[in-house]
Motif scaffolding. Sequence first.
Motif, PDB file in Angstrom:
ATOM      1  N   GLY A   1     -10.943  25.885 -34.831  1.00 41.47           N
ATOM      2  CA  GLY A   1     -11.385  26.519 -35.805  1.00 41.47           C
ATOM      3  C   GLY A   1     -12.617  26.059 -36.504  1.00 41.47           C
ATOM      4  N   GLN A   2     -12.671  26.390 -37.858  1.00 42.29           N
ATOM      5  CA  GLN A   2     -13.849  25.836 -38.530  1.00 42.29           C
ATOM      6  C   GLN A   2     -13.809  24.398 -38.956  1.00 42.29           C
TER       7      GLN A   2
ATOM      8  N   GLU B   1     -19.219  22.739 -36.544  1.00 38.12           N
ATOM      9  CA  GLU B   1     -19.967  23.296 -37.749  1.00 38.12           C
ATOM     10  C   GLU B   1     -20.482  22.555 -38.580  1.00 38.12           C
TER      11      GLU B   1
ATOM     12  N   THR C   1     -12.339  23.983 -42.453  1.00 40.49           N
ATOM     13  CA  THR C   1     -10.749  24.040 -42.949  1.00 40.49           C
ATOM     14  C   THR C   1     -10.292  22.604 -42.298  1.00 40.49           C
TER      15      THR C   1
END
Length: 809
Positions: free
Chosen positions: A684-685, A703, A491
């Motif tokens: 986050g991702q 990630e 993201t």
Amino acid sequence: MPTTTTVEIEGLYCAACVGRAERVLRAQPGIAGAEVNLAQNTARIGFAGAADLEAADAALKRAGYGLRQAVTRLALDGMSCASCVTRVERALTALPGVQSATANLADTSVTVHHVAGPGMVPAMLAALGKAGYPAEPLTDAGVDRQLAEETTMKRRLLWALVLTVPVFVLEMGGHLIPAFHHWVLHTIGQGPSWTVQAVLTTAVLLGPGRVFLTRGLPSLFRLSPDMNALVAVGTLAAWAYSMVALLVPDVLPANARAVYFEAAAVIVTLILMGRWLEARARGRTGAAIRRLVDLQPDSALVETPEGDVERSAHALRPGDILRLRPGERLAADGVVVSGTSYIDESMITGEPVPVAKAEGAEVTGGTVNGTGALRVQVTRVGADTRLQQIVRMVGEAQAGKLPIQALVDRVTAVFVPVVMGIAVLAVVGWLILGAPVTQALVAGVSVLIVACPCAMGLATPTSILVGTGRAAELGVLFRKGEALQRLSAVTGVAFDKTGTLTEGRPELTDILLADGMAEDHVLSLAAAVEAQSEHPVALAIRRGAEARGAAGTVATDVQAVPGQGVVGTVDGLHVVLGNARIMQANGIDIGALAAGEAELSGRGRTVLFAAIGGRPAALLAVADPVKPGAAPGVAALRAMGLTVAMVSGDAPATARAVAAEIGIGTVVAGVLPEGKVQALAGLGQVAFVGDGINDAPVLAAAEVGLAMGQGTDVAIEAADVILTSGDPRAVATAITLARATLRNIRQNLFWAFAYNAALIPVAAGVFYPAFGLMLSPMLAAGAMALSSVFVLTNALRLRRAGHRIGENA
């Protein structure tokens, strides 16, 4: 010590084969893991200890597969007696996967029988080199396997067509043209017509179609049927029923005495046509990697005491001096010894603009020289060159398996047995309902044929093969196949600053002169007092002075003041260079320049005051310049809907200034390497892009980790993806390709699953009572072949995905 090797497998035809081969390998003692790739017909096997390929081959053969065997001939240097022959053979047979090696002293060659695999020949060359016998391939023993497969399939198809066309015309011609039917009955007769069809169809099944019987029936007897079993059972059922109708018609009801020879023959022909089209498409899927391999020229011009000699690229050694003429490709990695030119590195980096090279510059094998002449000292050859490392890296990524493939594996593990069960139920169901035997047989055979799971097995690996190959062309190297899937789902993207978004070394960016001062005079004096310093700021001032043509002078009485600056005398003038504290210590009033210092500092610059003869002379600002592609790269990511952040160990003010310049709103600065990992967890991702040793932990923890190709080896080893150009715009290219590849895989899987789900009921005759809709075996065969061709053709669209760095998408 754990080892991993990639080998080629024979007998893979569908996704069910993939799952079965993997289960067989993983069940063997000593094998820690196995990944089978249908598109490449390879298996990547991880052994807990030394590689035992003989045991793996034996296990696969029990399951109906086997490791592909190959023969390679090598030319040797240094073999001079019978004892040399023994040493050469012993060095080769000690390698896992080598069955035998026969050395020939007369022509100084060795013939090696071994398991086929991408790493076997390099391993053999390395072993011989270590034993003292440098070698190179003697012939192109590897006439391209995919080309050979395409040729074989084409030959089988042509034979099948020659034999099938008369069968089809005799049987189906009468249905299309009634007059032809009457002509056959009154001239040839029904019995002789059926006999001719029987002979030709039997020739089809035992000739070009024999592969389905020899592979399908054994797998059926082992209770592990594959797609060949489906074809074999379907065609044999049609053939056997027809032979009964021909030879003993009295055992069948009068209304069921018909032959289906044309169905069996046409099914084989159509499936062979599908396999030929698959082979052609597979040959194109690996085109990108073959183009990379072909970049290295076969020979190079080498300087020797006897003069310049043309020498094979395989015979080059580190330290050799190559003469690179205008327009030639470089045969190995090296360093420019003399000469200047521009090198086109687009095939390696994705960067379309040629790069200037002069003495001391590194050059890469496979790149193209411009109009200048260069002398290059070889530093890396063979498997150690950057080009071969790229090929090896991409090959490993292509052999990998994405998490999405787990769904395919679970389905195909039970798919073929379920299909055979549905076929039996279709036959039994129609017979119970009172349908003619012929109609029940048609339903069963159609189910078997239409459900062949080729498309399912090809859906994922072909897209990975084409996608990673295209990425390599654009300067994006996926070291791990699963990074494709993870990168497509991120993201956001977090960047390191120094060396990633910036050039990685300070440069003189601004000069603010006091009244009455000349730029070249100030720079000349500043460079003189910094002449002996190796501090990055001092180097930046010297480079800035040289670039602006400021004449060099000599300073005396130079004294460095730690944490403040430097003082010295140049041409009788007292020169002070440094921060406000050193100015104050020397009684120099900097009030007139204070406003400029505040403005430049606010833009993230390192500012130095320069004073000459006790008077303030100028402000010199030094900064790590932003890469030209940084702002466009960030803008491209934001346009893709991704959040963009900077995570840097630099001072917050400097990091925020750079972030503002290129359009990044989220900044985490002043953090240590472990702090970067923690900062990333809160974003986050996201993928992380870096280049330095201190980025290795966060590259591994992210990630997806993307390393700049000009970064440190540690960073590159920790990353999942390497951007060979070092251009931030390549991040958007990598994500675009990852998304395109995963989208392509989903399209393929949808087509493969939806196709089977839709056509199996039609083939079974579920819709016949209501709509009169039923699939004939011939149409089922055509539809099955079309499904695989569609999947392969769809994957090939990825060859046009993405764009080179600096080009518009």
